[in-house]
Design a protein around this motif. Structure first.
Motif, PDB file in Angstrom:
ATOM      1  N   VAL A  59     102.973   7.513  52.496  1.00 30.09           N
ATOM      2  CA  VAL A  59     103.713   7.353  51.240  1.00 30.09           C
ATOM      3  C   VAL A  59     105.052   8.066  51.353  1.00 30.09           C
ATOM      4  N   PRO A  60     105.983   7.767  50.455  1.00 25.73           N
ATOM      5  CA  PRO A  60     107.273   8.474  50.460  1.00 25.73           C
ATOM      6  C   PRO A  60     107.105   9.968  50.151  1.00 25.73           C
ATOM      7  N   ALA A  61     108.126  10.726  50.487  1.00 23.43           N
ATOM      8  CA  ALA A  61     108.081  12.185  50.328  1.00 23.43           C
ATOM      9  C   ALA A  61     107.797  12.611  48.893  1.00 23.43           C
ATOM     10  N   GLN A  62     108.376  11.947  47.921  1.00 21.88           N
ATOM     11  CA  GLN A  62     108.157  12.306  46.516  1.00 21.88           C
ATOM     12  C   GLN A  62     106.688  12.153  46.136  1.00 21.88           C
ATOM     13  N   ARG A  63     106.056  11.101  46.628  1.00 25.00           N
ATOM     14  CA  ARG A  63     104.627  10.877  46.330  1.00 25.00           C
ATOM     15  C   ARG A  63     103.765  11.937  47.004  1.00 25.00           C
ATOM     16  N   ARG A  64     104.181  12.412  48.171  1.00 22.35           N
ATOM     17  CA  ARG A  64     103.436  13.489  48.848  1.00 22.35           C
ATOM     18  C   ARG A  64     103.386  14.744  47.984  1.00 22.35           C
ATOM     19  N   LEU A  65     104.494  15.060  47.343  1.00 27.84           N
ATOM     20  CA  LEU A  65     104.517  16.232  46.455  1.00 27.84           C
ATOM     21  C   LEU A  65     103.575  16.048  45.281  1.00 27.84           C
ATOM     22  N   GLU A  66     103.483  14.838  44.760  1.00 31.28           N
ATOM     23  CA  GLU A  66     102.546  14.555  43.671  1.00 31.28           C
ATOM     24  C   GLU A  66     101.106  14.709  44.146  1.00 31.28           C
ATOM     25  N   ILE A  67     100.829  14.240  45.350  1.00 27.45           N
ATOM     26  CA  ILE A  67      99.482  14.349  45.913  1.00 27.45           C
ATOM     27  C   ILE A  67      99.099  15.814  46.097  1.00 27.45           C
ATOM     28  N   LEU A  68     100.047  16.660  46.516  1.00 23.63           N
ATOM     29  CA  LEU A  68      99.761  18.082  46.693  1.00 23.63           C
ATOM     30  C   LEU A  68      99.311  18.735  45.394  1.00 23.63           C
ATOM     31  N   LYS A  69      99.836  18.274  44.276  1.00 23.65           N
ATOM     32  CA  LYS A  69      99.499  18.862  42.969  1.00 23.65           C
ATOM     33  C   LYS A  69      98.253  18.251  42.342  1.00 23.65           C
ATOM     34  N   ASP A  70      97.787  17.143  42.879  1.00 26.32           N
ATOM     35  CA  ASP A  70      96.633  16.439  42.331  1.00 26.32           C
ATOM     36  C   ASP A  70      95.349  17.196  42.666  1.00 26.32           C
ATOM     37  N   PRO A  71      94.527  17.554  41.664  1.00 29.96           N
ATOM     38  CA  PRO A  71      93.317  18.330  41.944  1.00 29.96           C
ATOM     39  C   PRO A  71      92.180  17.511  42.571  1.00 29.96           C
TER      40      PRO A  71
END
Length: 101
Positions: A59-71
């Motif tokens: 996925v794009p970099a922005q989506r990776r940051l969202e995934i990191l925050k997803d519990p």
């Protein structure tokens, strides 16, 4: 923070040595493995699993940051856990019980 790591390792090592004195080496390894997770609240394992989900996703970099925050946990977290756990247990297994603390 290195002091905290030494303290956690010492507690887990002493407990594993005590268990190994009365039981099998396998149970001592399980004690050391489990106690390190319990004593740290699983925060390091949680970070590793979050990292697996984010860094291995296509996925794009922005989506990776969202995934990191997803519990929630994804496929890559379970795969990462399945890969790292045997290595972690083997590393503990290779240490003689008398050397744990």
């Amino acid at each position: 923070m290195p002091f905290v790591g030494v303290l956690v390792g010492a507690i887990a090592g002493v407990a594993a040595e005590a268990v190994g004195f009365f039981s099998t080496h396998a149970l001592a390894v399980a004690t050391a493995f489990g106690l390190t997770i319990v004593l740290t609240g699983g925060i390091h394992l949680d970070g590793f699993l979050d990292g697996c989900d984010a860094f291995f996703a296509s996925v794009p970099a922005q989506r990776r940051l969202e995934i990191l925050k997803d519990p929630r946990r994804g496929s890559f977290a379970f795969i990462g856990f399945a890969v790292v756990t045997p290595a972690w247990l083997a590393a503990i297994w290779s240490i003689d019980s008398s050397l744990y603390p």
